[in-house]
Design a protein around this motif. Structure first.
Motif, PDB file in Angstrom:
ATOM      1  N   UNK A  19      37.107  34.042  41.710  1.00  0.00           N
ATOM      2  CA  UNK A  19      38.402  34.567  41.289  1.00  0.00           C
ATOM      3  C   UNK A  19      38.296  35.582  40.162  1.00  0.00           C
ATOM      4  N   UNK A  20      37.390  35.373  39.208  1.00  0.00           N
ATOM      5  CA  UNK A  20      37.288  36.313  38.094  1.00  0.00           C
ATOM      6  C   UNK A  20      36.915  37.725  38.551  1.00  0.00           C
ATOM      7  N   UNK A  25      39.044  43.354  38.925  1.00  0.00           N
ATOM      8  CA  UNK A  25      38.748  44.548  39.708  1.00  0.00           C
ATOM      9  C   UNK A  25      39.228  45.811  39.004  1.00  0.00           C
ATOM     10  N   UNK A  26      38.445  46.882  39.188  1.00  0.00           N
ATOM     11  CA  UNK A  26      38.821  48.185  38.640  1.00  0.00           C
ATOM     12  C   UNK A  26      40.109  48.660  39.290  1.00  0.00           C
ATOM     13  N   UNK A  31      47.935  53.875  40.488  1.00  0.00           N
ATOM     14  CA  UNK A  31      48.333  52.641  41.147  1.00  0.00           C
ATOM     15  C   UNK A  31      48.893  51.662  40.121  1.00  0.00           C
ATOM     16  N   UNK A  32      49.787  50.834  40.586  1.00  0.00           N
ATOM     17  CA  UNK A  32      50.346  49.751  39.782  1.00  0.00           C
ATOM     18  C   UNK A  32      49.887  48.453  40.441  1.00  0.00           C
ATOM     19  N   UNK A  33      48.951  47.758  39.811  1.00  0.00           N
ATOM     20  CA  UNK A  33      48.315  46.582  40.402  1.00  0.00           C
ATOM     21  C   UNK A  33      48.772  45.312  39.701  1.00  0.00           C
ATOM     22  N   UNK A  34      49.168  44.311  40.492  1.00  0.00           N
ATOM     23  CA  UNK A  34      49.472  42.992  39.954  1.00  0.00           C
ATOM     24  C   UNK A  34      48.777  41.932  40.810  1.00  0.00           C
ATOM     25  N   UNK A  35      48.385  40.844  40.173  1.00  0.00           N
ATOM     26  CA  UNK A  35      47.684  39.757  40.856  1.00  0.00           C
ATOM     27  C   UNK A  35      48.542  38.490  40.807  1.00  0.00           C
ATOM     28  N   UNK A  36      48.663  37.833  41.957  1.00  0.00           N
ATOM     29  CA  UNK A  36      49.401  36.577  42.057  1.00  0.00           C
ATOM     30  C   UNK A  36      48.452  35.504  42.602  1.00  0.00           C
ATOM     31  N   UNK A  37      48.023  34.629  41.712  1.00  0.00           N
ATOM     32  CA  UNK A  37      47.140  33.526  42.098  1.00  0.00           C
ATOM     33  C   UNK A  37      48.011  32.302  42.357  1.00  0.00           C
ATOM     34  N   UNK A  38      48.036  31.837  43.608  1.00  0.00           N
ATOM     35  CA  UNK A  38      48.884  30.719  44.011  1.00  0.00           C
ATOM     36  C   UNK A  38      48.008  29.478  44.175  1.00  0.00           C
ATOM     37  N   UNK A  39      48.118  28.531  43.247  1.00  0.00           N
ATOM     38  CA  UNK A  39      47.333  27.301  43.303  1.00  0.00           C
ATOM     39  C   UNK A  39      48.068  26.311  44.188  1.00  0.00           C
ATOM     40  N   UNK A  40      47.440  25.924  45.300  1.00  0.00           N
ATOM     41  CA  UNK A  40      48.121  25.090  46.295  1.00  0.00           C
ATOM     42  C   UNK A  40      47.769  23.611  46.144  1.00  0.00           C
ATOM     43  N   UNK A  41      47.391  23.222  44.957  1.00  0.00           N
ATOM     44  CA  UNK A  41      47.110  21.817  44.664  1.00  0.00           C
ATOM     45  C   UNK A  41      47.564  21.552  43.237  1.00  0.00           C
ATOM     46  N   UNK A  96      33.842  44.094  46.693  1.00  0.00           N
ATOM     47  CA  UNK A  96      33.139  45.277  46.207  1.00  0.00           C
ATOM     48  C   UNK A  96      33.937  45.855  45.038  1.00  0.00           C
ATOM     49  N   UNK A  97      33.248  46.497  44.119  1.00  0.00           N
ATOM     50  CA  UNK A  97      33.926  47.041  42.941  1.00  0.00           C
ATOM     51  C   UNK A  97      34.977  48.080  43.297  1.00  0.00           C
ATOM     52  N   UNK A  98      34.784  48.757  44.438  1.00  0.00           N
ATOM     53  CA  UNK A  98      35.708  49.834  44.819  1.00  0.00           C
ATOM     54  C   UNK A  98      36.764  49.358  45.808  1.00  0.00           C
ATOM     55  N   UNK A  99      36.958  48.059  45.909  1.00  0.00           N
ATOM     56  CA  UNK A  99      37.903  47.528  46.897  1.00  0.00           C
ATOM     57  C   UNK A  99      39.285  48.162  46.755  1.00  0.00           C
ATOM     58  N   UNK A 100      39.842  48.125  45.568  1.00  0.00           N
ATOM     59  CA  UNK A 100      41.188  48.664  45.362  1.00  0.00           C
ATOM     60  C   UNK A 100      41.223  50.180  45.527  1.00  0.00           C
ATOM     61  N   UNK A 101      40.144  50.848  45.138  1.00  0.00           N
ATOM     62  CA  UNK A 101      40.089  52.299  45.312  1.00  0.00           C
ATOM     63  C   UNK A 101      40.099  52.662  46.789  1.00  0.00           C
TER      64      UNK A 101
END
Length: 368
Positions: A19-20, A25-26, A31-41, A96-101
């Motif tokens: 997850x880290x 990620x770069x 771009x406007x990037x947001x992360x939503x981590x949904x813990x299902x437990x 990969x480091x360039x995933x978002x790119x």
């Protein structure tokens, strides 16, 4: 124009090793990037290293009150987010480091796309069972971005969708909670809603996925996927067709003949012969695709196919849909109602050997 991308990661067991790197990620310019981590437990321990990144501005942590399953967790992330683009990732992939790119570039290049399929790589096969998984073809969807320019659906390990093309479409809770079939269903609904438009493949947007169970043999996953896939014909009848019975269906038919007086021994011999033919047909196909494959890989490949096909059959029987025995499904989104038409090495070997088996059993039953 700024591209708004929300990254949705459902997680049952949050592991900072995976997850880290995603959360860090770069972020490409524009771009406007947001992360939503949904813990299902609700009882899962969220590492402090992850909690330390949560700022409720760019990184959000959502903890479900109860286990909602793979579909429900993704849906909660979709509901909580607001970005125009939704990037769905599994919680056990290394990006990969360039995933978002790579995805940002695809957004600029294909401005009218409904979504994009990223590449999911696996490490080198670490066991004979891993060789069998690759040889079976069950992993082909993960590498589809390398082999097709577009496709109808994608594994939710790494795929991006444009929000406004979804409408009210969400992942269905009718499928197994731990996954299986809900991804096919979601993207076929998306394709239908958008008049047949398929997802563009972006091989440069890549992640690496570890081998399940550290490469040890396991058949619950393909069986579960089979149960989920058995629903697809009910939900999407336009993509169905009928075909010759597969091995589990053939064995079921033969089981019905066991009580017939005088037939028990012959039926048992037929059942054993059907299983032998299944192994032979798998061996020919595997050796054609992957010359030099081991006997163990051939054996595991046959078991994997049997596990998935049995899961499909069990799902239909459990719902009382006996009329769907023999029904097959075009998961590539083709609408073609021509039945009993498909041919490949595996099928050809089986249907050459079946008459030989039937004749041999009939001759043994004939009095001299």
């Amino acid at each position: 124009m700024t591209a708004s991308i929300d990254v949705i990661i459902p997680s049952f067991r949050p592991d900072e090793r995976y997850l880290l790197p995603v959360l860090r990620l770069k972020r490409p310019a524009g771009t406007d990037i947001r992360f939503y981590l949904v813990i299902d437990d609700p009882g899962a321990a969220v590492p402090d290293s992850i909690r330390g990144l949560v700022d409720n501005q760019t990184v959000f942590l959502l903890i479900n009150d109860k286990n909602l399953g793979a579909a429900g967790a993704r849906n909660r992330g979709i509901a909580a987010s607001s970005g125009e683009w939704l990037l769905l990732l599994d919680d056990d992939v290394l990006p990969d480091e360039v995933l978002l790119e790579a995805y940002a570039h695809a957004i600029k290049t294909f401005s009218t796309a409904t979504g994009f399929i990223g590449l999911v790589r696996f490490p080198e096969a670490c066991s004979r069972f891993c060789e069998a998984v690759l040889a079976s073809g069950s992993m082909d969807i993960f590498s589809i971005a390398e082999r097709r320019p577009t496709f109808a659906w994608a594994a939710t390990a790494n795929v991006m969708v444009r929000r406004r093309t979804m409408g009210e479409i969400r992942f269905s809770s009718a499928f197994p909670a731990s996954g299986g079939g809900e991804d096919v269903d979601f993207f076929l609904n998306l394709m239908t809603r958008n008049k047949g438009q398929r997802l563009y493949c972006v091989p440069g947007a890549a992640v690496e996925h570890p081998w399940w169970n550290n490469g040890r043999p396991g058949y619950k996953r393909p069986f579960r996927y089979g149960i989920g896939n058995s629903l697809l014909g009910t939900l999407h009848p336009q993509f169905t067709y009928y075909d010759f019975l597969n091995t589990p269906e053939t064995l079921l038919l033969l089981c019905l003949l066991l009580p017939v007086p005088g037939w028990t021994v012959s039926v048992l011999v037929l059942m054993g012969g059907v299983l032998c033919i299944e192994l032979i047909a798998n061996a020919v196909q595997v050796l054609k695709r992957y010359p030099g494959s081991s006997a163990a890989a051939v054996y595991y490949t046959a078991l994997l196919r049997l596990a998935q096909d049995t899961g499909v059959l069990w799902g239909k029987l459990r719902r009382g849909q006996f009329f769907r025995i023999g029904e097959r499904f075009h998961d590539d989104g083709r609408i073609q109602k021509i039945n009993f038409y498909h041919s490949n090495t595996y099928r050809t070997v089986k249907w050459l050997l079946y008459p030989v088996l039937a004749i041999a059993v009939a001759m043994c039953r004939t009095p001299s």
